[in-house]
Write an enzyme that holds these catalytic residues in place. Structure first.
Site, PDB file in Angstrom:
ATOM      1  N   THR A   8       0.838  -1.094  -0.098  1.00 36.62           N
ATOM      2  CA  THR A   8      -0.027  -0.028   0.127  1.00 36.62           C
ATOM      3  C   THR A   8       0.832   1.299   0.024  1.00 36.62           C
ATOM      4  O   THR A   8       0.287   2.472  -0.704  1.00 36.62           O
ATOM      5  CB  THR A   8      -1.053  -0.051   1.014  1.00 36.62           C
ATOM      6  N   ILE A  66      -4.926  -2.599 -22.332  1.00 32.26           N
ATOM      7  CA  ILE A  66      -5.973  -2.356 -21.588  1.00 32.26           C
ATOM      8  C   ILE A  66      -6.541  -3.493 -20.748  1.00 32.26           C
ATOM      9  O   ILE A  66      -7.398  -3.219 -19.787  1.00 32.26           O
ATOM     10  CB  ILE A  66      -7.103  -2.023 -22.799  1.00 32.26           C
ATOM     11  N   GLU A 110      -9.321   7.070 -24.280  1.00 30.84           N
ATOM     12  CA  GLU A 110      -8.892   6.737 -25.528  1.00 30.84           C
ATOM     13  C   GLU A 110      -9.398   7.865 -26.416  1.00 30.84           C
ATOM     14  O   GLU A 110     -10.470   8.156 -26.181  1.00 30.84           O
ATOM     15  CB  GLU A 110      -9.214   5.660 -25.934  1.00 30.84           C
ATOM     16  N   ARG A 156     -15.015   7.542 -32.800  1.00 27.52           N
ATOM     17  CA  ARG A 156     -16.428   7.897 -33.172  1.00 27.52           C
ATOM     18  C   ARG A 156     -16.629   9.376 -33.493  1.00 27.52           C
ATOM     19  O   ARG A 156     -17.531   9.825 -34.153  1.00 27.52           O
ATOM     20  CB  ARG A 156     -17.602   7.579 -32.120  1.00 27.52           C
ATOM     21  N   ARG A 213     -14.882   3.158 -38.986  1.00 31.08           N
ATOM     22  CA  ARG A 213     -13.478   2.658 -38.329  1.00 31.08           C
ATOM     23  C   ARG A 213     -13.419   1.044 -38.135  1.00 31.08           C
ATOM     24  O   ARG A 213     -12.199   0.588 -38.009  1.00 31.08           O
ATOM     25  CB  ARG A 213     -13.603   3.317 -37.071  1.00 31.08           C
ATOM     26  N   LEU A 223       1.368   3.367  -8.236  1.00 31.23           N
ATOM     27  CA  LEU A 223       2.886   2.935  -8.439  1.00 31.23           C
ATOM     28  C   LEU A 223       2.631   1.325  -8.309  1.00 31.23           C
ATOM     29  O   LEU A 223       3.389   0.569  -8.965  1.00 31.23           O
ATOM     30  CB  LEU A 223       3.880   3.656  -7.581  1.00 31.23           C
ATOM     31  N   ARG A 249       4.773  -6.830 -18.553  1.00 32.51           N
ATOM     32  CA  ARG A 249       4.968  -6.353 -19.882  1.00 32.51           C
ATOM     33  C   ARG A 249       6.255  -5.980 -20.401  1.00 32.51           C
ATOM     34  O   ARG A 249       6.543  -5.825 -21.324  1.00 32.51           O
ATOM     35  CB  ARG A 249       4.034  -5.322 -20.525  1.00 32.51           C
TER      36      ARG A 249
HETATM   37  C1  LIG Z   1       2.594 -12.974 -21.467  1.00 30.65           C
HETATM   38  C2  LIG Z   1       1.067 -12.952 -21.473  1.00 30.65           C
HETATM   39  C3  LIG Z   1       0.191 -13.570 -22.032  1.00 30.65           C
HETATM   40  C4  LIG Z   1      -1.106 -13.326 -21.850  1.00 30.65           C
HETATM   41  N1  LIG Z   1      -1.954 -14.081 -22.726  1.00 30.65           N
HETATM   42  C5  LIG Z   1      -3.492 -13.911 -22.715  1.00 30.65           C
HETATM   43  C6  LIG Z   1      -4.216 -14.494 -23.575  1.00 30.65           C
HETATM   44  O1  LIG Z   1      -3.838 -15.560 -24.336  1.00 30.65           O
HETATM   45  N2  LIG Z   1      -5.557 -14.371 -23.296  1.00 30.65           N
HETATM   46  C7  LIG Z   1      -5.983 -13.342 -22.615  1.00 30.65           C
HETATM   47  O2  LIG Z   1      -7.325 -13.145 -22.473  1.00 30.65           O
HETATM   48  N3  LIG Z   1      -5.239 -12.666 -21.653  1.00 30.65           N
HETATM   49  C8  LIG Z   1      -3.692 -12.880 -21.654  1.00 30.65           C
HETATM   50  N4  LIG Z   1      -3.088 -12.139 -21.075  1.00 30.65           N
HETATM   51  C9  LIG Z   1      -3.635 -11.098 -20.091  1.00 30.65           C
HETATM   52  C10 LIG Z   1      -3.479 -11.534 -18.493  1.00 30.65           C
HETATM   53  O3  LIG Z   1      -4.357 -12.581 -18.438  1.00 30.65           O
HETATM   54  C11 LIG Z   1      -4.108 -10.492 -17.588  1.00 30.65           C
HETATM   55  O4  LIG Z   1      -5.425 -10.192 -18.099  1.00 30.65           O
HETATM   56  C12 LIG Z   1      -3.312  -9.300 -17.920  1.00 30.65           C
HETATM   57  O5  LIG Z   1      -1.649  -9.364 -17.705  1.00 30.65           O
HETATM   58  C13 LIG Z   1      -3.798  -8.219 -16.745  1.00 30.65           C
HETATM   59  O6  LIG Z   1      -3.241  -8.891 -15.699  1.00 30.65           O
HETATM   60  P1  LIG Z   1      -3.928  -8.518 -14.174  1.00 30.65           P
HETATM   61  O7  LIG Z   1      -5.326  -8.774 -14.167  1.00 30.65           O
HETATM   62  O8  LIG Z   1      -2.914  -9.028 -13.207  1.00 30.65           O
HETATM   63  O9  LIG Z   1      -3.786  -7.000 -14.085  1.00 30.65           O
HETATM   64  P2  LIG Z   1      -4.797  -5.805 -13.581  1.00 30.65           P
HETATM   65  O10 LIG Z   1      -5.859  -5.719 -14.289  1.00 30.65           O
HETATM   66  O11 LIG Z   1      -4.094  -4.468 -13.663  1.00 30.65           O
HETATM   67  O12 LIG Z   1      -4.921  -5.992 -12.082  1.00 30.65           O
HETATM   68  C14 LIG Z   1      -3.840  -5.906 -10.995  1.00 30.65           C
HETATM   69  C15 LIG Z   1      -4.325  -6.983 -10.101  1.00 30.65           C
HETATM   70  O13 LIG Z   1      -5.529  -6.365  -9.442  1.00 30.65           O
HETATM   71  C16 LIG Z   1      -6.354  -7.456  -9.016  1.00 30.65           C
HETATM   72  N5  LIG Z   1      -7.427  -7.392  -9.705  1.00 30.65           N
HETATM   73  C17 LIG Z   1      -8.046  -6.742 -10.760  1.00 30.65           C
HETATM   74  N6  LIG Z   1      -9.091  -6.800 -11.248  1.00 30.65           N
HETATM   75  C18 LIG Z   1      -9.724  -7.774 -10.316  1.00 30.65           C
HETATM   76  C19 LIG Z   1     -10.654  -8.726 -10.367  1.00 30.65           C
HETATM   77  N7  LIG Z   1     -11.804  -8.474 -11.089  1.00 30.65           N
HETATM   78  N8  LIG Z   1     -11.065  -9.693  -9.324  1.00 30.65           N
HETATM   79  C20 LIG Z   1      -9.811  -9.701  -8.489  1.00 30.65           C
HETATM   80  N9  LIG Z   1      -8.674  -9.283  -8.648  1.00 30.65           N
HETATM   81  C21 LIG Z   1      -8.607  -8.279  -9.581  1.00 30.65           C
HETATM   82  C22 LIG Z   1      -5.382  -8.761  -9.312  1.00 30.65           C
HETATM   83  O14 LIG Z   1      -4.814  -9.143  -8.194  1.00 30.65           O
HETATM   84  C23 LIG Z   1      -4.635  -8.482 -10.619  1.00 30.65           C
HETATM   85  O15 LIG Z   1      -3.192  -9.045 -10.595  1.00 30.65           O
HETATM   86  C24 LIG Z   1      -1.727 -12.324 -21.122  1.00 30.65           C
HETATM   87  C25 LIG Z   1      -0.678 -11.606 -20.386  1.00 30.65           C
HETATM   88  C26 LIG Z   1       0.741 -11.925 -20.503  1.00 30.65           C
HETATM   89  C27 LIG Z   1       1.792 -10.883 -19.709  1.00 30.65           C
END
Ligand SMILES: Cc1cc2nc3c(=O)[nH]c(=O)nc-3n(C[C@H](O)[C@H](O)[C@H](O)COP(=O)(O)OP(=O)(O)OC[C@H]3O[C@@H](n4cnc5c(N)ncnc54)[C@H](O)[C@@H]3O)c2cc1C
Length: 317
Positions: A89, A111, A120, A124, A204, A221, A231
């Protein structure tokens, strides 16, 4: 990158302005504020605003009434401790806002990070620019055989040239059709006064995913570091890695202690499974280990050896 003269003048004018403030400022980040860094063939990244510095993390962790900072090595030690122990935190007390321009397919990966605030460019409301991404020669590669989500080595000249020809021709063709459907050119000039033209929000949909879009993107952060760990990683698609690596450079300017701690404990650190730790212990004791005896799947085993840069023969022999 193709900024118009007017856009460049606006950036220059903003960069001339300064304002006295009681808030924490980071001179190295002030130096690059608003400045666009060109990325890929037409994209860019620029910092629009930020909140906090390394001491803001320390202040929050110590629930300080004033500066809350101690000796530099103590503050750095605290940031290292917070990072190491996933005390997250205090890192949420800092924020950064970017303006990024990237191909639509990069934006689609980007996204997925739901913890940022995004606005973004509206296709439109406005006509999208005639800018599309064409990969550099060394990025026109074949499909990886070991990683279904990755690419392997560059294609030969003949195959690469044909790919680039297709990408270029298709992108140009769809833009021509976009203008025809809109009945307007890129600058919004009417093409045929006898036609009404299709709505921008519909026209588009025919553009290819390598067309560029833009957004403002703000994130705290803690979530920014999470984004970077995914990423800027070598498993992410090259085109988004390019943006993440520029962000890492910016992070280093903005929060040098946090950058060091992040690189040390997260980015270049490693998470090992129970089985992997067991294998490491056995190897240290000089015992033989194979994939079969490790309890790991073949893929997990391969990734483990890669992570630790181990030769299979060296630990199985
Ligand atoms: C190498 C790579 C390959 C990938 N391939 C695919 C693919 O084939 N198909 C695909 O669909 N996606 C793919 N992704 C996307 C991946 O599954 C994640 O959706 C994306 O990296 C965002 O990660 P995140 O949810 O941790 O991040 P964020 O959305 O930024 O969330 C950060 C953190 O907040 C928490 N959080 C956010 N929202 C919620 C929620 N609703 N419930 C519970 N906790 C939450 C979680 O702890 C999460 O880790 C890929 C990503 C990478 C890096």
């Amino acid at each position: 990158m193709a900024l118009s003269e007017a856009q460049q003048q606006e950036i220059d004018a903003l960069r001339q302005e300064t304002a006295p403030t009681r808030r924490a400022v980071v001179p190295a980040l002030e130096e690059i504020l608003y400045q666009p860094f060109p990325l890929l063939d037409h994209g860019f990244l620029r910092v629009i605003d930020y909140m906090g510095d390394d001491t803001a993390i320390v202040q929050a962790a110590r629930i300080s009434y004033g500066k809350g900072t101690k000796k530099i090595n103590q503050d750095q030690g605290l940031i290292n401790y917070l990072m190491r122990h996933r005390h997250t935190t205090p890192f949420e007390m800092c924020e950064i806002k970017f303006h990024a321009k990237m191909p639509i397919f990069v934006a689609r990966d980007w996204i997925r990070h739901r913890t940022a605030n995004v606005n973004e460019y509206s296709g439109r409301y406005s006509i999208l620019g005639k800018e599309f991404y064409i990969p550099a020669h060394d990025q026109v590669c074949g499909q990886s055989t070991t990683n279904r989500q990755g690419r392997s080595t560059p294609l030969n000249d003949q195959e690469r040239n044909r790919v680039l020809e297709i990408l270029e021709a298709d992108a140009r063709q769809v833009y021509g059709h976009y203008e025809e459907m809109l009945n307007a050119d890129e600058e919004g000039n009417l093409i045929d006064p006898n036609r009404s033209g299709l709505a921008r929000e519909l026209a588009r949909m025919n553009l290819t995913l390598n067309y560029y879009t833009e957004w403002y993107w703000k994130i705290d952060l803690h979530n920014f570091l999470h984004f970077l760990s995914l990423r800027a990683d070598s498993h992410a698609q090259y085109e988004i890695q390019v943006y993440a690596h520029k962000m890492l450079e910016i992070l280093k300017l903005w929060l040098p202690y946090t950058y060091e701690a992040f690189m040390r404990y997260k980015f270049n650190g490693m998470h090992l499974s129970e089985q992997a730790i067991d294998v490491v212990k056995k190897v240290i004791r000089g015992e033989k280990v194979t994939q079969e005896s490790s309890g790991m799947s073949a893929r997990e085993w391969r990734e483990f050896l890669e992570q630790l840069n181990l030769e299979e023969q060296a630990i199985a022999a």
